[in-house]
Scaffold this active site. Structure first.
Site, PDB file in Angstrom:
ATOM      1  N   HIS A 148      43.961 -29.266 -18.782  1.00 33.78           N
ATOM      2  CA  HIS A 148      43.178 -30.133 -19.666  1.00 33.78           C
ATOM      3  C   HIS A 148      41.944 -30.525 -18.820  1.00 33.78           C
ATOM      4  O   HIS A 148      41.983 -30.814 -17.741  1.00 33.78           O
ATOM      5  CB  HIS A 148      43.677 -31.616 -20.408  1.00 33.78           C
ATOM      6  CG  HIS A 148      42.809 -32.049 -21.386  1.00 33.78           C
ATOM      7  ND1 HIS A 148      41.676 -32.707 -21.065  1.00 33.78           N
ATOM      8  CD2 HIS A 148      42.949 -31.964 -22.706  1.00 33.78           C
ATOM      9  CE1 HIS A 148      41.019 -33.077 -21.976  1.00 33.78           C
ATOM     10  NE2 HIS A 148      41.850 -32.853 -23.087  1.00 33.78           N
ATOM     11  N   CYS A 200      39.082 -27.662 -24.233  1.00 31.92           N
ATOM     12  CA  CYS A 200      39.003 -28.792 -25.166  1.00 31.92           C
ATOM     13  C   CYS A 200      37.346 -28.840 -25.191  1.00 31.92           C
ATOM     14  O   CYS A 200      36.751 -29.002 -24.215  1.00 31.92           O
ATOM     15  CB  CYS A 200      39.382 -30.081 -24.114  1.00 31.92           C
ATOM     16  SG  CYS A 200      38.580 -31.581 -25.102  1.00 31.92           S
ATOM     17  N   HIS A 260      41.803 -27.732 -28.117  1.00 28.65           N
ATOM     18  CA  HIS A 260      41.346 -28.872 -28.672  1.00 28.65           C
ATOM     19  C   HIS A 260      39.953 -28.746 -29.280  1.00 28.65           C
ATOM     20  O   HIS A 260      39.205 -28.592 -28.366  1.00 28.65           O
ATOM     21  CB  HIS A 260      41.308 -29.928 -27.537  1.00 28.65           C
ATOM     22  CG  HIS A 260      42.448 -30.411 -27.004  1.00 28.65           C
ATOM     23  ND1 HIS A 260      42.634 -31.382 -26.002  1.00 28.65           N
ATOM     24  CD2 HIS A 260      43.776 -30.332 -27.212  1.00 28.65           C
ATOM     25  CE1 HIS A 260      44.059 -31.997 -25.794  1.00 28.65           C
ATOM     26  NE2 HIS A 260      44.559 -31.106 -26.496  1.00 28.65           N
ATOM     27  N   ASP A 285      40.881 -32.156 -32.530  1.00 27.65           N
ATOM     28  CA  ASP A 285      40.750 -33.201 -31.549  1.00 27.65           C
ATOM     29  C   ASP A 285      40.082 -34.510 -31.973  1.00 27.65           C
ATOM     30  O   ASP A 285      38.902 -34.140 -32.444  1.00 27.65           O
ATOM     31  CB  ASP A 285      40.406 -32.806 -30.342  1.00 27.65           C
ATOM     32  CG  ASP A 285      40.741 -33.627 -29.089  1.00 27.65           C
ATOM     33  OD1 ASP A 285      41.623 -34.554 -29.114  1.00 27.65           O
ATOM     34  OD2 ASP A 285      40.177 -33.574 -28.109  1.00 27.65           O
ATOM     35  N   TYR A 345      42.250 -41.307 -32.781  1.00 27.44           N
ATOM     36  CA  TYR A 345      43.248 -40.533 -33.747  1.00 27.44           C
ATOM     37  C   TYR A 345      43.374 -41.018 -35.036  1.00 27.44           C
ATOM     38  O   TYR A 345      44.689 -41.425 -35.353  1.00 27.44           O
ATOM     39  CB  TYR A 345      44.433 -40.487 -32.712  1.00 27.44           C
ATOM     40  CG  TYR A 345      44.274 -39.328 -31.749  1.00 27.44           C
ATOM     41  CD1 TYR A 345      44.644 -38.265 -31.657  1.00 27.44           C
ATOM     42  CD2 TYR A 345      43.871 -40.034 -30.542  1.00 27.44           C
ATOM     43  CE1 TYR A 345      44.452 -37.155 -30.742  1.00 27.44           C
ATOM     44  CE2 TYR A 345      43.742 -39.245 -29.369  1.00 27.44           C
ATOM     45  CZ  TYR A 345      44.026 -37.851 -29.550  1.00 27.44           C
ATOM     46  OH  TYR A 345      43.892 -36.948 -28.528  1.00 27.44           O
TER      47      TYR A 345
HETATM   48  C1  DNO Z   1      42.454 -37.635 -25.382  1.00 34.06           C
HETATM   49  C2  DNO Z   1      43.245 -36.397 -24.740  1.00 34.06           C
HETATM   50  C3  DNO Z   1      43.617 -36.634 -23.403  1.00 34.06           C
HETATM   51  C4  DNO Z   1      44.585 -35.471 -23.175  1.00 34.06           C
HETATM   52  C5  DNO Z   1      45.079 -35.482 -21.417  1.00 34.06           C
HETATM   53  C6  DNO Z   1      45.865 -34.239 -21.309  1.00 34.06           C
HETATM   54  O1  DNO Z   1      42.330 -37.812 -26.494  1.00 34.06           O
HETATM   55  O2  DNO Z   1      42.564 -35.235 -25.119  1.00 34.06           O
HETATM   56  O3  DNO Z   1      43.967 -37.972 -23.181  1.00 34.06           O
HETATM   57  O4  DNO Z   1      45.663 -35.646 -23.741  1.00 34.06           O
HETATM   58  O5  DNO Z   1      44.071 -35.585 -20.718  1.00 34.06           O
HETATM   59  O6  DNO Z   1      46.731 -34.251 -20.338  1.00 34.06           O
END
Ligand code: DNO
Length: 396
Positions: free
Chosen positions: A233, A271, A298, A354, A371
């Site tokens: 990520h 992402c 993401h 995301d 979220y």
């Molecule tokens: C936040 C996420 C991050 C992600 C980590 C992956 O919302 O996108 O916390 O889960 O960085 O390792």
């Protein structure tokens, strides 16, 4: 693309039934109560998988299998952590979970200064304001030589702002910045942060890359043998923070990653929200260039805030913001077509909406920052619409 949804496990206030109603097909989750460095047992993985499958969903992606600070700092006694990470991979593979997201961000994961910034519509969103962040770094954390890491103008604004802070403002800002570990059991204080930062003294960008390289050489061959796909990520935000190096922020960083241990198992979590906070990241171009290595997506959009000092942004609606999301989705669909042509079994790339703004009844329900149920449902619905429209008429 396979439409997935992040679920924080049985304690998540957004239930699996609701996730199905939102139209997701698969789940992204982790065993959040197991500390970084410990092993995920096959029984625990199985129990989580059973819950997901009982709801008519599948466990498509692990996010994250956490990499411990001992591994990131290259501590000599990290052997047990390496062994446990690898044993967890083996246990996940035995249960049929193949896509594993992780990150290599030192100390803090995602970082924001405001978890509920009001939008004109009445929604709230996550926000990173550089002046607030600098105010925290210089005047609350009191990090030695922090001032040298910001332009003079930022330092001046930050000090002026900090002078106006009430005790409550200081507490809230600190809590927001330390909140960057969604779903974990850790409770951080300023002293924990100072201790963690100290562990990186003497580790610069090259040093951190060396530690990531050591990690990749240890785990990628195992993942390849197990037919798994690891995906790193990006840094969020994609630049150094608190004097710590960040090494997954740009196209050049990702090219380094995939070339360091070339393997179908060594890939990328693309992402758009994290990478999109840097105007010099051309996201559709990066999808085309890194396409074959992208194992997980993401999809999120940030609005870079125009101001006298660059470096601030907030999380916009999925199709608004500074990123051309339609162009990103088009590039992903092209990559999926290419994979189908080459007979790749992983032609369908898992994506999740995301984050999301808090809208409607989200304001009444406590969920992990970023979220909410309805904000993400809206995001997924919009993204799905673009995916279907762009692939309409395609031969499958
Ligand atoms: C936040 C996420 C991050 C992600 C980590 C992956 O919302 O996108 O916390 O889960 O960085 O390792």
């Amino acid at each position: 693309m396979r439409q997935t949804w992040r679920w924080f496990g049985p304690l998540d206030n957004v239930t699996l039934t609701e996730i199905r109603q939102a139209g997701a097909q698969g789940i992204v989750t982790a065993l959040y109560d197991i500390a970084p460095g410990e092993m995920w047992s096959r029984a625990d993985i199985r129990a989580r998988k059973d819950l997901i499958e009982a709801a008519g969903l599948s466990w498509d992606v692990v996010e994250s299998l956490p990499v411990s600070e001992a591994i990131r700092t290259g501590a000599p006694d990290a052997t047990l952590h390496f062994e446990n990470w690898i044993a967890s991979l083996e246990n996940l593979a035995a249960e049929g979970v193949q896509v594993i997201c992780y990150n290599f961000m030192p100390v803090l994961d995602w970082t924001r200064t405001d978890l509920a910034a009001p939008m004109a519509s009445g929604a709230t969103a996550l926000r990173f304001n550089l002046i607030d962040f600098a105010a925290f770094d210089i005047c609350i954390l009191n990090r030695e030589s922090a001032e040298a890491d910001y332009p003079v103008q930022v330092v001046e604004h930050a000090k002026a702002r900090a002078a106006q802070f009430t005790q409550d403002d200081r507490r809230r800002l600190t809590a927001n910045i330390l909140a960057g570990l969604p779903g974990t059991v850790e409770h951080w204080t300023l002293d924990t942060l100072r201790e963690r930062l100290a562990a990186y003294s003497g580790i610069d960008k090259a040093g951190l890359r060396q530690n990531l390289s050591r990690f990749l050489h240890a785990v990628v061959p195992v993942a390849e043998r197990l037919n798994m796909r690891l995906c790193c990520h990006p840094d969020d935000p994609p630049w150094p923070l608190l004097g710590l190096p960040r090494i997954m922020s740009t196209q050049e960083d990702y090219i380094w990653l995939v070339n360091e241990v070339p393997s179908p198992a060594n890939g990328v979590t693309f992402c758009t929200g994290s990478l999109g906070a840097r105007p010099d990241n051309d996201l559709p171009g990066m999808v085309s260039l890194l396409g074959e290595h992208i194992h997980f997506l993401h999809l999120r959009n940030v609005r870079i805030e125009e101001g006298t000092v660059p470096g601030s942004f907030h999380e916009d609606e999925h199709l608004a913001g500074s990123t051309d999301m339609v162009a990103v989705i088009r590039a992903v669909l092209n990559e999926e077509q290419r994979r189908r042509k080459h007979g790749r079994k992983d032609a369908q790339i898992p994506m999740r909406p995301d984050h999301g703004q808090n809208i409607l009844d989200d304001h009444k329900r406590q969920t992990a920052p970023g979220y909410p149920a309805i904000g993400r449902l809206k995001g997924l619905a919009e993204l799905r619409g673009v995916m279907i429209a762009l692939s309409h008429g395609d031969t499958q």
